[in-house]
Design a protein around this motif. Structure first.
Motif, mmCIF file in Angstrom:
data_model
loop_
_atom_site.group_PDB
_atom_site.id
_atom_site.type_symbol
_atom_site.label_atom_id
_atom_site.label_comp_id
_atom_site.label_asym_id
_atom_site.label_seq_id
_atom_site.Cartn_x
_atom_site.Cartn_y
_atom_site.Cartn_z
ATOM 1 N N ILE A 193 0.848 -1.194 0.000
ATOM 2 C CA ILE A 193 0.000 0.000 0.000
ATOM 3 C C ILE A 193 0.880 1.240 0.000
ATOM 4 O O ILE A 193 1.749 1.394 0.848
ATOM 5 N N ASN A 195 0.672 5.443 0.009
ATOM 6 C CA ASN A 195 -0.233 6.556 0.289
ATOM 7 C C ASN A 195 0.338 7.919 -0.100
ATOM 8 O O ASN A 195 -0.341 8.930 0.064
ATOM 9 N N SER A 226 -3.624 5.054 -3.070
ATOM 10 C CA SER A 226 -4.797 5.747 -2.547
ATOM 11 C C SER A 226 -5.152 6.996 -3.340
ATOM 12 O O SER A 226 -5.989 7.789 -2.911
ATOM 13 N N LEU A 252 -9.115 1.345 1.490
ATOM 14 C CA LEU A 252 -7.908 0.521 1.406
ATOM 15 C C LEU A 252 -8.190 -0.917 1.833
ATOM 16 O O LEU A 252 -7.638 -1.867 1.273
#
Length: 267
Positions: A193, A195, A226, A252
């Motif tokens: 992930i 961001n 994101s 998410l």
């Protein structure tokens, strides 16, 4: 084993991590804080901030970090007469934790729809009612770099902007043991992930130097972003598996669940 790599600064992935443990207990998690937040503790900058809020017409906190570090730098209560804008819900929550909310007489603007939690969304929100920015004094509380587009919109409308750097971001050292943990992962069963664009750039820089495991990440790791701008940058950097979702832990979580379910179907 399927693994999710969480890359926010230390302590900022806690809520998402807990949600993932509840919804996907079989998913392994690894923390790889690509950036560390270092608050600005310069007394001179603190005095500058105290003076600027006396003459500012409007203030913008760029991120939750800007809220936390900015209020620490200020060392006083935020004045109720000075309207505030923030980019998204995370920053609004950071203000609320400090009692800075409408219930206590503060005027706070941010896009209510999480699909608009970005600079463009904030600009549209604060201009949803006709307003003249000409001659206005706009205060930005921010990290070093970032959000140049938003500042330019105010300048184009005849406003004057003042910036206070409330924190710096330090990239994770290439000597950190965290990288050795990550390079042992199977790239095709790993998602990461991302961001922030700055975190992405640091990841790319490290992978470019990392043989032989770096290239496998570009080819096989799934990058969950994101924001569309981050996703586009990830594709341009060479990542082959890039997914994009809206900001916020809930989005998410859904994106991670979708990736995980697709991974199980391939087995």
């Amino acid at each position: 084993m399927p693994t999710l790599v969480l890359t926010r600064p230390i302590g900022q992935s806690h809520r998402l991590s807990e949600l993932l443990k509840q919804q996907l207990p079989e998913l392994n998690q690894i923390q790889l804080p690509l950036l560390s937040i270092v608050p600005n503790q310069d007394d001179v900058e603190g005095m500058k901030l105290n003076e600027l809020i006396k003459k500012a017409d409007f203030a913008i906190f760029i991120s939750p970090n800007a809220v936390e570090c900015g209020m620490r730098l200020l060392g006083a209560d935020w004045p109720t007469h000075l309207p505030i804008a923030v980019v998204g819900g995370g920053s609004a929550e950071a203000l609320d934790r400090r009692g800075i909310n409408s219930a206590h007489g503060y005027q706070i603007s941010f896009p209510k729809d999480s699909r608009n939690w970005d600079s463009e969304g904030l600009w549209a929100e604060i201009n949803s009612v006709p307003v003249s920015w000409s001659g206005k004094q706009i205060l930005f509380l921010k990290g070093a770099g970032g959000r140049d587009w938003l500042g330019q919109q105010f300048l184009d409308q005849g406003a004057t902007i003042h910036e206070v750097v409330t924190y710096r971001r330090l990239p994770l050292s290439v000597e950190s043991p965290s990288w050795r943990q990550v390079q042992k992962l199977e790239a095709n069963t790993t998602a990461c992930i991302i961001n922030s664009s700055e975190a992405l750039r640091h990841l790319v820089d490290v992978l470019d130097q990392s043989l032989p495991w770096g290239p496998s990440w570009f080819n096989s790791v799934t990058i969950i972003c994101s924001h569309q701008r981050i996703a586009q940058a990830a594709k341009e950097a060479g990542f082959k598996q890039v997914e994009c979702c809206l900001s916020g832990e809930e989005h998410l979580l859904v994106a991670t669940q979708t990736w995980f379910n697709q991974l199980k179907q391939l087995k």
